[in-house]
Design an enzyme around this catalytic site. Structure first.
Site, PDB file in Angstrom:
ATOM      1  N   LYS A  80       3.329  18.681 -62.436  1.00  0.00           N
ATOM      2  CA  LYS A  80       3.503  18.120 -63.778  1.00  0.00           C
ATOM      3  C   LYS A  80       2.176  17.869 -64.482  1.00  0.00           C
ATOM      4  O   LYS A  80       2.101  17.901 -65.702  1.00  0.00           O
ATOM      5  CB  LYS A  80       4.333  16.835 -63.727  1.00  0.00           C
ATOM      6  CG  LYS A  80       5.785  17.111 -63.373  1.00  0.00           C
ATOM      7  CD  LYS A  80       6.723  16.016 -63.793  1.00  0.00           C
ATOM      8  CE  LYS A  80       8.156  16.460 -63.603  1.00  0.00           C
ATOM      9  NZ  LYS A  80       9.132  15.491 -64.022  1.00  0.00           N
ATOM     10  N   LYS A 120      12.471  26.092 -60.851  1.00  0.00           N
ATOM     11  CA  LYS A 120      13.718  25.307 -60.903  1.00  0.00           C
ATOM     12  C   LYS A 120      14.155  25.106 -62.351  1.00  0.00           C
ATOM     13  O   LYS A 120      13.318  25.070 -63.259  1.00  0.00           O
ATOM     14  CB  LYS A 120      13.564  23.980 -60.163  1.00  0.00           C
ATOM     15  CG  LYS A 120      12.841  22.899 -60.900  1.00  0.00           C
ATOM     16  CD  LYS A 120      13.134  21.509 -60.302  1.00  0.00           C
ATOM     17  CE  LYS A 120      12.534  20.470 -61.231  1.00  0.00           C
ATOM     18  NZ  LYS A 120      13.185  19.200 -61.232  1.00  0.00           N
ATOM     19  N   LYS A 158      14.447  20.349 -67.604  1.00  0.00           N
ATOM     20  CA  LYS A 158      14.568  19.926 -69.007  1.00  0.00           C
ATOM     21  C   LYS A 158      13.356  20.344 -69.813  1.00  0.00           C
ATOM     22  O   LYS A 158      13.439  20.565 -71.002  1.00  0.00           O
ATOM     23  CB  LYS A 158      14.594  18.395 -69.096  1.00  0.00           C
ATOM     24  CG  LYS A 158      15.714  17.715 -68.429  1.00  0.00           C
ATOM     25  CD  LYS A 158      15.571  16.216 -68.718  1.00  0.00           C
ATOM     26  CE  LYS A 158      16.228  15.388 -67.666  1.00  0.00           C
ATOM     27  NZ  LYS A 158      15.292  14.620 -66.860  1.00  0.00           N
TER      28      LYS A 158
HETATM   29  N1  AQP Z   1      17.087  22.395 -60.974  1.00  0.00           N
HETATM   30  C1  AQP Z   1      17.635  21.368 -60.329  1.00  0.00           C
HETATM   31  N2  AQP Z   1      18.533  21.570 -59.337  1.00  0.00           N
HETATM   32  C2  AQP Z   1      19.116  20.535 -58.682  1.00  0.00           C
HETATM   33  N3  AQP Z   1      18.847  19.239 -58.965  1.00  0.00           N
HETATM   34  C3  AQP Z   1      17.964  18.981 -59.948  1.00  0.00           C
HETATM   35  N4  AQP Z   1      17.479  17.845 -60.473  1.00  0.00           N
HETATM   36  C4  AQP Z   1      16.593  18.128 -61.461  1.00  0.00           C
HETATM   37  N5  AQP Z   1      16.467  19.453 -61.601  1.00  0.00           N
HETATM   38  C5  AQP Z   1      17.302  20.025 -60.678  1.00  0.00           C
HETATM   39  C6  AQP Z   1      17.888  16.511 -60.031  1.00  0.00           C
HETATM   40  O1  AQP Z   1      18.316  15.789 -61.170  1.00  0.00           O
HETATM   41  C7  AQP Z   1      18.007  14.413 -60.978  1.00  0.00           C
HETATM   42  C8  AQP Z   1      17.356  13.858 -62.177  1.00  0.00           C
HETATM   43  O2  AQP Z   1      16.127  14.458 -62.431  1.00  0.00           O
HETATM   44  P1  AQP Z   1      15.122  13.745 -63.424  1.00  0.00           P
HETATM   45  O3  AQP Z   1      15.554  13.948 -64.795  1.00  0.00           O
HETATM   46  O4  AQP Z   1      14.931  12.352 -63.048  1.00  0.00           O
HETATM   47  O5  AQP Z   1      13.776  14.459 -63.167  1.00  0.00           O
HETATM   48  P2  AQP Z   1      13.390  15.877 -62.753  1.00  0.00           P
HETATM   49  O6  AQP Z   1      13.731  16.112 -61.332  1.00  0.00           O
HETATM   50  O7  AQP Z   1      11.965  15.993 -63.095  1.00  0.00           O
HETATM   51  O8  AQP Z   1      14.316  16.804 -63.674  1.00  0.00           O
HETATM   52  P3  AQP Z   1      13.890  17.936 -64.647  1.00  0.00           P
HETATM   53  O9  AQP Z   1      15.068  18.505 -65.307  1.00  0.00           O
HETATM   54  O10 AQP Z   1      13.013  18.909 -63.962  1.00  0.00           O
HETATM   55  O11 AQP Z   1      13.101  17.160 -65.747  1.00  0.00           O
HETATM   56  P4  AQP Z   1      11.668  17.385 -66.303  1.00  0.00           P
HETATM   57  O12 AQP Z   1      11.632  18.793 -66.810  1.00  0.00           O
HETATM   58  O13 AQP Z   1      11.571  16.351 -67.385  1.00  0.00           O
HETATM   59  O14 AQP Z   1      10.729  17.180 -65.176  1.00  0.00           O
HETATM   60  C9  AQP Z   1      17.145  14.323 -59.724  1.00  0.00           C
HETATM   61  O15 AQP Z   1      17.966  13.906 -58.649  1.00  0.00           O
HETATM   62  C10 AQP Z   1      16.697  15.725 -59.505  1.00  0.00           C
HETATM   63  O16 AQP Z   1      16.482  15.994 -58.131  1.00  0.00           O
END
Ligand code: AQP
Length: 350
Positions: free
Chosen positions: A128, A212, A215
């Site tokens: 990140k 992966k 968002k």
């Molecule tokens: N691609 C994924 N597959 C399975 N699980 C996922 N999670 C996120 N992406 C995937 C799970 O969703 C929960 C919430 O995630 P978060 O929003 O707290 O943060 P993150 O993991 O950083 O999600 P993003 O979508 O990747 O957000 P950004 O882009 O903002 O960093 C967690 O349980 C995560 O494991």
């Protein structure tokens, strides 16, 4: 000055308190299929088995810039997604992290328990922060410590998350273990288990099978958002990257075919089937035949969720009541934990 606690390590004493589930999602953008399959879908099931605490991680979200004028609405959107995917506020405790200040206070104490070397190993920070690590917020670096506080404030034993969070969970266990040792409180904190099993634990981008679904991916075609309508869902699946080979008969045949494996995995997770069952049904067929079936299934599962989110968001009063009630119930658990922690640390007045 020493950076070591003098207390000798005692043999592991198992935690004997009740099982509790805790998890959360950041209000940092549109929720997607990965968040749903990796996390939200599991919450709805677990709430009926174990006392469940699900929060909107707004303290975590501000580790990167969030527009103040939008943050409150983003929090409501995540809460709406929780309700629309089946969390029942009478059963589960649903709240905003910033409404329970015990998370931040416990995180400070844990900042003094965790070691720099532990945080230096966290791969999510490296991903990140990218090339400009020195310009990242300090919060982004200590994010996993706050996550440990989120979990341990409730002495949660089970944490349903996607695969990407496993390393952070290991850090939570290290912090819990060190706290228990340092403050001569064997078994005080549990060593929580991540619940990552099952299809959907790692949903990949529709544009790149090696990344992966996220968002923050700049391409909206990389993900299916919970609020996408039927046309958008079908179009994104139609345009998803694949290869020219037909689907194989067994999961081994998907090795080295990341995009194909991802679409089969998504189908399996949405249908509640094993990958092998999906392959048994579609072996020999190309993506021209498989994609429309996947689109139909995704629309059938995701469509009603988006509709319910829109209905809930049209009356923020209902969501706000859920969050207010949830914060009071959450504090009723987190505040006594923090009081115990402060007494163990030896603070004045504790
Ligand atoms: N691609 C994924 N597959 C399975 N699980 C996922 N999670 C996120 N992406 C995937 C799970 O969703 C929960 C919430 O995630 P978060 O929003 O707290 O943060 P993150 O993991 O950083 O999600 P993003 O979508 O990747 O957000 P950004 O882009 O903002 O960093 C967690 O349980 C995560 O494991």
């Amino acid at each position: 000055m020493t950076d070591q606690a003098p207390t000798p390590s005692e043999g592991p004493v198992p935690y004997s308190g009740p099982d509790r589930v805790l998890s959360g999602v950041q209000p940092s953008g549109d929720l997607h299929l990965g968040n749903y399959l990796g996390a939200l879908k599991k919450f709805a099931r677990l709430q009926h088995e174990i006392p469940t605490f699900i929060f909107v991680a707004d303290y975590h979200a501000i580790t990167v810039w969030q527009e103040p004028a939008k943050l409150k609405q983003q929090v409501r959107e995540i809460a709406a997604a929780y309700l629309a995917t089946g969390l029942d506020p009478k059963v589960a405790t649903i709240f905003a992290q910033s409404a329970v200040p015990e998370h931040a206070e416990l995180a400070w104490i844990f900042n003094c328990v965790a070691r720099l070397g532990w945080l230096d190993r966290m791969t999510q920070f490296k991903e990140k922060s990218g090339k400009h690590k020195e310009r990242s917020s300090v919060g982004l670096y200590t994010y996993p410590v706050l996550q440990a506080a989120d979990i341990l404030a409730y002495k949660a034993t089970k944490v349903p998350v996607g695969d990407d969070q496993k390393q952070h969970l290991e850090l939570t266990r290290d912090i819990a273990q060190k706290f228990n040792n340092d403050f001569a409180a064997p078994g005080f904190f549990p060593l929580p288990e991540p619940l990552t099993q099952g299809p959907g634990a790692r949903v990949m981008s529709l544009r790149d099978g090696a990344a992966k679904m996220s968002k923050s991916d700049p391409s909206d075609y990389s993900r299916i958002n919970l609020t996408d309508d039927a046309d958008a869902i079908a179009q994104k699946i139609r345009k998803a990257r694949t290869d020219a080979e037909p689907l194989p008969e067994t999961a081994e045949g998907l090795e080295g075919r990341a995009e194909a494996k991802n679409l089969v995995g998504i189908y399996a997770a949405l249908a509640g089937k094993a990958e092998a069952e999906v392959l048994a049904e579609y072996a020999g067929q190309g993506f021209g035949a498989f994609k429309p079936k996947l689109a139909d299934l995704a629309v059938a599962v995701m469509g009603p969720i988006g509709g319910e989110m829109r209905r809930l968001l049209s009356d923020p009063g209902e969501i706000d009541r859920v969050l207010t009630d949830g914060a009071a119930r959450a504090r009723a658990i987190a505040a006594p934990t923090l009081a115990e922690v402060k007494a163990l640390v030896g603070f004045w007045g504790a």
